[in-house]
Design a protein around this motif. Structure first.
Motif, mmCIF file in Angstrom:
data_model
loop_
_atom_site.group_PDB
_atom_site.id
_atom_site.type_symbol
_atom_site.label_atom_id
_atom_site.label_comp_id
_atom_site.label_asym_id
_atom_site.label_seq_id
_atom_site.Cartn_x
_atom_site.Cartn_y
_atom_site.Cartn_z
ATOM 1 N N ARG A 347 -2.953 6.078 11.997
ATOM 2 C CA ARG A 347 -2.410 4.823 12.529
ATOM 3 C C ARG A 347 -3.412 3.676 12.467
ATOM 4 N N SER A 348 -4.301 3.724 11.474
ATOM 5 C CA SER A 348 -5.252 2.639 11.255
ATOM 6 C C SER A 348 -5.095 2.132 9.825
ATOM 7 N N ALA A 349 -5.500 0.915 9.601
ATOM 8 C CA ALA A 349 -5.215 0.238 8.336
ATOM 9 C C ALA A 349 -6.048 0.773 7.183
ATOM 10 N N ILE A 350 -5.629 0.401 5.982
ATOM 11 C CA ILE A 350 -6.377 0.663 4.753
ATOM 12 C C ILE A 350 -6.720 -0.677 4.130
ATOM 13 N N GLN A 351 -7.990 -0.896 3.850
ATOM 14 C CA GLN A 351 -8.428 -2.048 3.072
ATOM 15 C C GLN A 351 -9.521 -1.536 2.152
ATOM 16 N N SER A 352 -9.181 -1.379 0.865
ATOM 17 C CA SER A 352 -10.017 -0.508 0.060
ATOM 18 C C SER A 352 -9.928 -0.809 -1.432
ATOM 19 N N LEU A 353 -11.011 -0.436 -2.134
ATOM 20 C CA LEU A 353 -10.949 -0.237 -3.571
ATOM 21 C C LEU A 353 -9.992 0.916 -3.836
ATOM 22 N N THR A 354 -9.508 1.033 -5.055
ATOM 23 C CA THR A 354 -8.621 2.137 -5.414
ATOM 24 C C THR A 354 -9.198 2.854 -6.638
ATOM 25 N N PRO A 355 -8.634 3.991 -7.020
ATOM 26 C CA PRO A 355 -9.112 4.671 -8.235
ATOM 27 C C PRO A 355 -8.916 3.848 -9.506
ATOM 28 N N VAL A 356 -8.069 2.836 -9.458
ATOM 29 C CA VAL A 356 -7.824 1.975 -10.615
ATOM 30 C C VAL A 356 -8.775 0.780 -10.557
ATOM 31 N N PRO A 357 -9.598 0.571 -11.582
ATOM 32 C CA PRO A 357 -10.528 -0.566 -11.562
ATOM 33 C C PRO A 357 -9.810 -1.902 -11.395
ATOM 34 N N ASN A 358 -10.370 -2.728 -10.508
ATOM 35 C CA ASN A 358 -9.883 -4.080 -10.239
ATOM 36 C C ASN A 358 -8.505 -4.118 -9.576
ATOM 37 N N LEU A 359 -8.125 -3.008 -8.947
ATOM 38 C CA LEU A 359 -6.907 -2.970 -8.137
ATOM 39 C C LEU A 359 -7.317 -2.729 -6.691
ATOM 40 N N LEU A 361 -6.371 -2.785 -2.371
ATOM 41 C CA LEU A 361 -5.241 -2.443 -1.507
ATOM 42 C C LEU A 361 -5.494 -2.865 -0.065
ATOM 43 N N ASN A 362 -4.485 -3.498 0.528
ATOM 44 C CA ASN A 362 -4.511 -3.872 1.938
ATOM 45 C C ASN A 362 -3.169 -3.451 2.536
ATOM 46 N N CYS A 363 -3.166 -2.413 3.382
ATOM 47 C CA CYS A 363 -1.892 -1.905 3.903
ATOM 48 C C CYS A 363 -2.169 -1.041 5.135
ATOM 49 N N GLY A 364 -1.134 -0.351 5.620
ATOM 50 C CA GLY A 364 -1.294 0.592 6.711
ATOM 51 C C GLY A 364 -1.481 -0.024 8.079
ATOM 52 N N TRP A 365 -1.063 -1.276 8.245
ATOM 53 C CA TRP A 365 -1.261 -1.937 9.536
ATOM 54 C C TRP A 365 -0.245 -1.509 10.575
ATOM 55 N N GLY A 366 0.798 -0.802 10.147
ATOM 56 C CA GLY A 366 1.761 -0.273 11.101
ATOM 57 C C GLY A 366 2.370 -1.359 11.966
ATOM 58 N N THR A 367 2.287 -1.176 13.283
ATOM 59 C CA THR A 367 2.850 -2.163 14.205
ATOM 60 C C THR A 367 1.846 -3.265 14.552
ATOM 61 N N GLY A 368 0.669 -3.248 13.946
ATOM 62 C CA GLY A 368 -0.364 -4.241 14.271
ATOM 63 C C GLY A 368 -0.561 -5.290 13.204
ATOM 64 N N ALA A 394 -15.555 -1.680 6.751
ATOM 65 C CA ALA A 394 -16.157 -0.554 6.033
ATOM 66 C C ALA A 394 -15.528 0.788 6.391
ATOM 67 N N GLY A 395 -14.961 0.909 7.590
ATOM 68 C CA GLY A 395 -14.345 2.169 7.993
ATOM 69 C C GLY A 395 -12.892 2.308 7.593
ATOM 70 N N LEU A 396 -12.336 1.299 6.899
ATOM 71 C CA LEU A 396 -10.914 1.297 6.590
ATOM 72 C C LEU A 396 -10.598 1.721 5.154
ATOM 73 N N THR A 397 -11.556 2.276 4.439
ATOM 74 C CA THR A 397 -11.327 2.610 3.038
ATOM 75 C C THR A 397 -10.521 3.897 2.887
ATOM 76 N N LEU A 398 -10.047 4.123 1.668
ATOM 77 C CA LEU A 398 -9.298 5.341 1.356
ATOM 78 C C LEU A 398 -10.158 6.593 1.436
ATOM 79 N N ASP A 399 -11.475 6.450 1.390
ATOM 80 C CA ASP A 399 -12.362 7.613 1.400
ATOM 81 C C ASP A 399 -12.152 8.501 2.613
ATOM 82 N N GLY A 404 -11.454 13.643 5.276
ATOM 83 C CA GLY A 404 -10.890 14.159 6.527
ATOM 84 C C GLY A 404 -11.493 13.528 7.764
ATOM 85 N N ARG A 405 -12.344 12.504 7.590
ATOM 86 C CA ARG A 405 -12.957 11.830 8.731
ATOM 87 C C ARG A 405 -12.102 10.618 9.093
#
Length: 417
Positions: A347-359, A361-368, A394-399, A404-405
């Motif tokens: 239930r926390s957002a994603i703001q991250s690089l992706t496996p695709v170069p130069n793509l 992602l900003n998502c996962g904000w849910g109700t916030g 820094a803690g919002l990446t896809l990693d 599992g953290r």
């Protein structure tokens, strides 16, 4: 861009308000851009604005499949707060709240931000312990939050029923006085206007149908219902449809999309001075500047891209509102709607690089998503421009999903050390 001021309003009043220009340009798409942002909500438009303002990148297109303000940005309940528990969330929501406080001045557009306070009701011992934990964590982190007795809660919000025989008895509340509301579509319009003034192309009714990649795997542009548009970088900020858009680039993301419903009453004279939330009974309420009671529910318990939702959800919510505020039992509801939330496993957002170069992602904000708008946009612009997450994100990446953290585990580990 013509500057808005009291003098401009007075001048136009004398001319019958016939001299106002369009708030933003509506250009035809260019063949290619340095940056394309998919999604013309507050996060996407805001990111384009900050890219132009702070990073000097102006050859940008924001592609919106509908019209500006017609997606999730116009379907929320306008609540703003930063009283979250974990450090990753406190960082970004507090950053956002500080931007909210000066956003109207920054954009030269009245987003109607109102710091009227957000009160979260406690109904049992568990609620009380949980909220006091939040309060202590927030105050240690420099974020305002305080505990109220039932008597203090009803003094702050007189319509609240604190009687001992109430169905949902109240044993206290947590209050963030700096929290409040803003006008959801005004935020979109303000960012669209300010971004357009800096050269950004805001392109409505332009649906992305495919993401194209070159031989090296990097993005080269997007296919749309208005033809191919090239791009060196692409940012995806499509809320509940983020997983659909990312699938176009063969990237799977850990998102579940669920409807989130809300409704408003007939207009009333000013009677409700703040925002009140009850997580236990899944209901929250405030009053808009037009006098409507704005009421929100919990997310529907099924995955869907529908903008309607189940009737039983809002029925339960209205039952709860009538118990918490008996004086509203005879108020008529005027309209109902639904948005699409994008929810991650933690239930926390994603703001991250992706496996695709130069793509990006900003998502996962849910109700916030709404309350995060300026902070998310500001940090997403940094990610796109620099190719690395801002320290606050820094803690919002896809990693974290690969290791599992998740957010709560990472925060607990930080506290333990």
């Amino acid at each position: 861009m013509r500057k808005y001021s009291v003098f401009a309003v007075a001048r136009e009043a004398l001319r019958g308000h016939k001299g106002w220009d369009a708030q933003w340009a509506s250009p035809e798409p260019r063949a290619a851009y340095d940056v394309i942002i998919i999604g013309g909500g507050g996060h996407g438009l805001g990111a384009a604005y900050y890219l132009a303002k702070e990073h000097g990148i102006t050859n940008i297109a924001v592609l919106e499949k509908g019209w500006i303000g017609g997606g999730n940005s116009g379907r929320n309940t306008t609540i703003i707060r930063s009283n979250y528990l974990y450090e990753e969330s406190m960082d970004i929501y507090e950053h956002s709240l500080k931007l909210w406080e000066g956003l109207s001045q920054d954009l030269n557009y009245n987003v109607m931000y109102s710091a009227r306070g957000v009160m979260m009701l406690s109904h049992n011992v568990h609620d009380q312990q949980s909220f006091k934990r939040h309060i202590n964590a927030n105050r240690l982190y420099g974020i305002d939050n305080e505990w109220l007795t039932p008597e203090q809660a009803t003094a702050y919000c007189p319509p609240l029923d604190i009687s001992a025989n109430a169905r949902y008895a109240i044993n206290g509340a947590a209050l963030q006085r700096r929290g409040g509301t803003a006008r959801h579509d005004a935020v979109n319009w303000g960012y669209a206007r300010a971004a357009s003034d800096r050269g950004v192309h805001v392109i409505q009714n332009c649906e992305v149908t495919a993401i194209r990649r070159g031989p090296d795997g990097a993005v080269t542009g997007v296919e749309t219902n208005r033809g191919f548009i090239g791009a060196k970088k692409i940012g995806v900020s499509a809320a509940g449809h983020s997983s659909v858009v990312m699938k176009m680039a063969d990237v799977r993301v850990p998102l579940a999309s669920n409807p989130l419903q809300a409704l408003v009453s007939e207009p009333l004279k000013p009677i409700f001075p703040c925002v009140v939330m009850s997580n236990t009974v899944h209901a929250y309420i405030s009053q808009s500047d037009k006098g409507e009671l704005v009421i929100g529910a919990g997310t529907d318990q099924y995955n869907s891209y529908s903008q309607t939702g189940g009737l039983q959800i809002i029925t339960h919510t209205l039952d709860a509102i009538c118990e918490l505020f008996p004086i509203f039992r005879r108020v008529k509801m005027m309209r109902q709607w639904g948005g699409i939330t994008d929810n991650t496993p933690d239930r926390s957002a994603i703001q991250s690089l992706t496996p695709v170069p130069n793509l990006f992602l900003n998502c996962g904000w849910g109700t916030g998503g709404f309350k995060a708008t300026p902070g998310s946009a500001h940090l997403f612009a940094h990610l796109i421009a620099r190719g690395e997450p801002h320290p606050l994100a820094a803690g919002l990446t896809l990693d974290r999903f690969r290791t599992g953290r998740l957010i709560d585990e990472a925060a607990a580990a930080a506290v333990a050390h």
